[in-house]
Design an enzyme around this catalytic site. Structure first.
Site, mmCIF file in Angstrom:
data_model
loop_
_atom_site.group_PDB
_atom_site.id
_atom_site.type_symbol
_atom_site.label_atom_id
_atom_site.label_comp_id
_atom_site.label_asym_id
_atom_site.label_seq_id
_atom_site.Cartn_x
_atom_site.Cartn_y
_atom_site.Cartn_z
ATOM 1 C CB VAL A 1 3.378 -1.171 -7.131
ATOM 2 C CG1 VAL A 1 3.751 -1.916 -8.404
ATOM 3 C CG2 VAL A 1 3.203 -2.145 -5.968
ATOM 4 C CG HIS B 1 -25.715 -0.044 -2.635
ATOM 5 N ND1 HIS B 1 -26.547 1.038 -2.519
ATOM 6 C CD2 HIS B 1 -24.461 0.461 -2.780
ATOM 7 C CE1 HIS B 1 -25.832 2.157 -2.603
ATOM 8 N NE2 HIS B 1 -24.561 1.834 -2.760
ATOM 9 C CD GLU C 1 -2.477 1.784 0.330
ATOM 10 O OE1 GLU C 1 -3.307 1.052 -0.207
ATOM 11 O OE2 GLU C 1 -2.239 2.958 -0.062
ATOM 12 C CB ILE D 1 -13.609 -1.892 -7.498
ATOM 13 C CG1 ILE D 1 -12.822 -3.038 -8.153
ATOM 14 C CG2 ILE D 1 -14.529 -2.420 -6.399
ATOM 15 C CD1 ILE D 1 -13.667 -4.136 -8.790
ATOM 16 C CB CYS E 1 -17.261 14.751 20.696
ATOM 17 S SG CYS E 1 -16.742 16.453 20.585
ATOM 18 C CE LYS F 1 -25.682 2.030 -6.284
ATOM 19 N NZ LYS F 1 -24.357 2.249 -6.919
ATOM 20 C CB THR G 1 -12.366 5.204 -3.183
ATOM 21 O OG1 THR G 1 -11.654 5.914 -4.197
ATOM 22 C CG2 THR G 1 -13.843 5.368 -3.409
ATOM 23 C CB THR G 2 -11.787 2.056 1.281
ATOM 24 O OG1 THR G 2 -11.725 1.221 0.119
ATOM 25 C CG2 THR G 2 -12.301 1.259 2.455
ATOM 26 C CB CYS H 1 -15.128 19.759 19.014
ATOM 27 S SG CYS H 1 -13.806 18.653 19.526
#
Ligand SMILES: Cc1cc2nc3c(=O)[nH]c(=O)nc-3n(C[C@H](O)[C@H](O)[C@H](O)COP(=O)(O)OP(=O)(O)OC[C@H]3O[C@@H](n4cnc5c(N)ncnc54)[C@H](O)[C@@H]3O)c2cc1C
Length: 474
Positions: A172, A49, A31, A332, A398, A249, A40-41, A433
């Protein structure tokens, strides 16, 4: 020499690593960022869904429905926040009513259970803050919400506990075909592996083209959001969609598993992984959402963020062997979060078909628990604090997150190395906060435990420095 090397540790790479780690294989995940779930995760709608949206016969349709089934069990076993709240798609016109019928049929063909059409009044009975203008709705009881980054972390952590290696800060940069597999060139040196999986998200086209001729084009599309305070968290009880259009969507209003309200996304073409937010994009999101739920109080917004879809010119997930022993998990986009465990299953089948021997481990670990101090009873809290006083020191007021939970995360298989890494693991800084109070204390704890000075601690990705230098002696 590894058996399988996975490029990218978002939900796709993490699910693949988790699934493959049940077999006697030497696995590494590479990674480029300093944490998992940092693409994006971590920035999406967090919906599992039901599966009525994808075109029947596509990989998206098949893997969405299967992934949603698998997610329920996985989230329970791996201690991932999950709420089976169901979803409603709203109609406001006769054209929308017709779209709902199409979605119902599509869902039935895709094998989505328990789908039902409701009148506008029935929908408002289920979710009283829906607009009076809603004429009908499609109810999908099997839709759910989860914590996407905790889902990814749980899968990756469990893969590591099952023997997979995770190499962070490892980009990579090249792939060379060899007789017995691949030479993988990275920013941290070379790796050799018999099989390579490309799970590089928005960068999957670039990784693909390191190994094979171009066969698809990624067209990144950004979606922007509002996250609202918990005071708005019960504004709706279901995921509220409008009818899907050419841009996907559409804008949804939904509760989150952490008790907030999420509103978004729009869809704007961007270059690469540009996650900036814009006034125009957010105004569009706000105005569109108010059509579904007119009473949403946007003054309670505590954060805006954006995520980038790795949409492609092929319109479906691209899950195929692009070269000998090289598997693409590309394109994906949504419903990728939902489909991830099913993508991993399918990827494993494809690798097995390409000669990867799969012998199951006898001691495969498939459970995980972490302390959530806030959720304990007063007696349990007292017992824990007596055993380990760090659980008695509240760091994030919080969300009532304790130092003990942060220390627990720091001793976990994939410890956090940034302030946001702590936030993703234990929730410190997720409240109203937004880390204003606990941020500096988290920096102190990270610096102390990692054995560095506070000016070495970053907010999130490499280079997101918080402190420039020391100004006073001490
Ligand atoms: C606005 C929006 C809303 C969405 N809503 C939903 C939803 O509600 N439900 C749903 O099911 N899906 C949803 N999705 C889709 C879902 O978020 C994605 O399908 C999923 O997160 C993709 O995960 P990934 O692991 O493939 O990609 P990523 O999470 O982007 O992970 C890819 C990883 O690869 C790494 N990487 C890239 N190149 C290299 C390299 N050269 N070397 C090493 N590492 C590399 C990156 O750093 C990154 O960490 C949404 C997406 C967006 C953008």
């Amino acid at each position: 020499m590894y058996d399988v090397l996975i490029i990218g540790c978002g939900i796709t790479g993490a699910a693949a690593a988790f699934h493959l780690s049940r077999y006697q294989l030497k696995i590494a995940v590479l990674e480029q960022e300093n944490d998992v779930a940092d693409g994006t995760t971590k920035a999406n709608s967090a919906i599992l869904h039901a599966g009525y949206d994808p075109e029947p016969g596509t990989l998206m349709a098949r893997l969405n429905v299967r992934g949603a089934q698998l997610a329920k069990d996985l989230c329970a076993k791996l201690d991932v926040p999950y709420l089976p709240c169901g979803s409603l798609v709203l109609a406001f016109s006769p054209e929308d009513d017709a779209t709902l019928h199409t979605l119902l049929q599509r869902g039935q063909t895709n094998g989505v259970p328990e789908l039902r059409l409701l009148t506008g009044d029935e929908a408002r009975e289920m979710d009283p803050n829906l607009s009076d203008r809603v004429t009908s709705a499609l109810y999908a009881p099997t839709a759910a919400i989860c914590s996407p980054w905790e889902y990814c972390l749980a899968l990756a952590e469990t893969a590591v506990r099952n023997g997979a290696e995770l190499h962070l800060d490892t980009a990579v940069t090249g792939l060379e075909r060899q007789e017995d597999g691949w030479l993988v060139r990275t920013s941290k040196g070379d790796f050799r592996s018999r099989y390579v999986i490309n799970a590089a998200g928005v960068w999957a086209q670039a990784v693909h083209e390191m190994a094979a001729p171009a066969t698809f084009t990624i067209r990144p599309s950004r979606g922007q959001y509002f996250l609202l305070d918990k005071s708005e968290g019960s504004r709706v009880g279901h995921v509220i969609f409008q009818c899907p259009g050419p841009n996907g969507k559409g804008v949804l209003v939904a509760p989150t598993v952490h008790g907030n309200l999420i509103v978004g996304p729009d869809a704007t073409p961007v270059e690469g992984d540009d996650v900036s937010t814009t006034a125009d994009g957010l105004a569009f999101v706000r105005d569109t959402a108010l059509k579904s739920v007119p009473s949403v109080n946007f003054r309670e917004s505590i954060r805006n963020f954006a995520g980038v879809r790795s949409s492609t010119d092929r319109g479906d997930f691209i899950i195929e062997l692009a070269a000998p022993h090289f598997l693409d998990l590309a394109g994906i986009c949504s419903p990728g979060l939902t489909a991830a465990p099913a993508i991993a299953e399918y990827a494993t089948q494809l690798l097995a078909g390409d000669g990867l021997a799969l012998a199951e481990k006898k001691d495969f670990i498939c459970h995980r628990r972490r302390t959530r101090f806030h959720d304990l009873s007063p007696q349990e809290k007292a017992k824990l604090v007596e055993r380990e006083p760090a659980y008695g020191r509240v760091i994030c007021r919080c969300e009532t997150v304790t130092e003990g939970e942060i220390l627990e995360a720091l001793r976990s298989p994939i410890p956090p190395r940034s302030v946001d890494g702590v936030k993703r693991r234990v929730g410190a800084g997720m409240g109203r906060c937004q880390g204003g109070f606990c941020g500096p204390r988290v920096v102190e704890i990270l610096a102390r435990e990692l054995g560095v000075t506070p000016d070495h601690i970053v907010q999130d990705k490499a280079g997101s420095w918080l402190l420039a230098s020391q100004t006073k002696g001490g």
